[in-house]
Enzyme design. Structure first.
Site, short mmCIF file in Angstrom:
data_model
loop_
_atom_site.label_atom_id
_atom_site.label_comp_id
_atom_site.label_asym_id
_atom_site.label_seq_id
_atom_site.Cartn_x
_atom_site.Cartn_y
_atom_site.Cartn_z
N ASP A 10 0.80 -1.24 0.00
CA ASP A 10 0.00 0.00 0.00
C ASP A 10 0.83 1.29 0.00
O ASP A 10 0.52 2.23 0.76
CB ASP A 10 -0.96 0.00 1.20
N ASP A 52 -4.64 -0.77 -1.63
CA ASP A 52 -5.97 -0.63 -1.08
C ASP A 52 -6.80 -0.04 -2.23
O ASP A 52 -6.41 0.98 -2.83
CB ASP A 52 -5.86 0.36 0.09
N HIS A 54 -10.63 0.63 -2.91
CA HIS A 54 -11.99 0.57 -2.38
C HIS A 54 -13.04 1.15 -3.32
O HIS A 54 -12.76 2.14 -4.01
CB HIS A 54 -12.07 1.36 -1.07
N HIS A 71 -10.74 6.87 1.52
CA HIS A 71 -9.35 6.80 1.05
C HIS A 71 -9.23 5.71 -0.01
O HIS A 71 -10.02 4.77 -0.03
CB HIS A 71 -8.40 6.49 2.22
N LYS A 96 -6.93 -5.00 -3.06
CA LYS A 96 -7.66 -5.56 -1.91
C LYS A 96 -8.68 -4.56 -1.39
O LYS A 96 -8.57 -3.36 -1.68
CB LYS A 96 -6.69 -5.97 -0.81
N CYS A 135 -2.05 -2.58 7.65
CA CYS A 135 -1.95 -3.49 6.50
C CYS A 135 -0.64 -4.26 6.46
O CYS A 135 -0.62 -5.41 6.01
CB CYS A 135 -2.22 -2.73 5.22
C1 VGL Z 1 -4.80 0.81 5.73
C2 VGL Z 1 -6.32 1.85 7.09
C3 VGL Z 1 -7.32 1.64 6.18
C4 VGL Z 1 -3.38 0.39 5.50
C5 VGL Z 1 -5.80 0.58 4.80
O1 VGL Z 1 -2.98 0.22 4.31
O2 VGL Z 1 -2.64 0.23 6.49
N1 VGL Z 1 -5.08 1.43 6.87
N2 VGL Z 1 -7.04 0.99 5.04
ZN ZN Z 2 -8.50 1.00 3.41
#
Ligand code: VGL
Ligand code: ZN
Length: 189
Positions: A10, A52, A54, A71, A96, A135
């Site tokens: 990420d 990430d 979404h 985000h 993901k 993550c």
């Molecule tokens: C993450 C919070 C929400 C991460 C992803 O990549 O650590 N943290 N979504």
């Molecule tokens: Zn996230």
């Protein structure tokens, strides 16, 4: 030495300075990731990068009652990898958290990451990225459960630190579950 791949977790704009869910000093992982990518190329190790990714109404967003601001909405600027990250053209990208109703902190959650790595004969993963206490931790614990050896590249990680020592606790938990935690300079190839 076990056949090794690197897994960058990420390293996306929304987790870096100016992003929607910026991790303090998140950009600092980029040069470490780039050095790791260079070393991986020199040693013939494949590169995997998770993101990430979404939908706009994801359940982890505050508007849906979740804990986070919106985000990493798929395709948007915030979801792109950091512009300075030198991902090779043949990097395997793993998306993901792509379904509205389920969060996925781990790169192995609801993805084909484990199968894709096994197909290449990978036994050991060098993992770093954002964020240490979410993550990265979830990815490392799942990698161990899936039977991979794991080295967490410590200087290539930064934490959200909702509580100030969450990042340190996460490193300790990953180590307790069997991961090696060490700086890039000490990684053996
Ligand atoms: C993450 C919070 C929400 C991460 C992803 O990549 O650590 N943290 N979504
Ligand atoms: Zn996230």
């Amino acid at each position: 030495m076990k056949k090794t791949a690197i897994l960058l977790v990420d390293v996306q704009n929304d987790f870096c300075t100016g992003g929607a869910l910026a991790v303090r000093d998140g950009d600092a992982v980029v040069p470490v990731c780039n050095e790791l990518i260079g070393l991986a190329a020199a040693h013939g190790c494949p590169v995997m990068a998770s993101r990430d990714w979404h939908p706009e109404d994801h359940c982890s967003f505050k508007a849906q009652g979740g804990p986070w601001p919106a985000h990493c909405v798929a395709e948007k600027a915030g979801a792109q990898f950091h512009p300075d990250l030198n991902l090779p053209a043949d990097a395997v990208i793993v998306s993901k958290g792509t379904k509205s109703g389920a969060d996925a902190y781990s790169a192995f959650d609801g993805t084909n990451a484990a199968a894709a790595l096994r197909e290449k004969g990978i036994e050991r993963l060098l993992i770093c990225g954002l964020a240490t206490d979410y993550c990265v931790k979830a990815t490392v614990l799942d990698a161990l459960k899936s039977g991979f050896s794991v080295v967490v590249v410590q200087d290539g990680c930064r934490a959200v630190n909702v509580c100030p020592d969450d990042g340190e606790k996460a490193f300790a938990e990953m180590a307790a579950q069997g991961a090696a935690v060490c700086p890039l300079a000490k990684v053996e190839w």
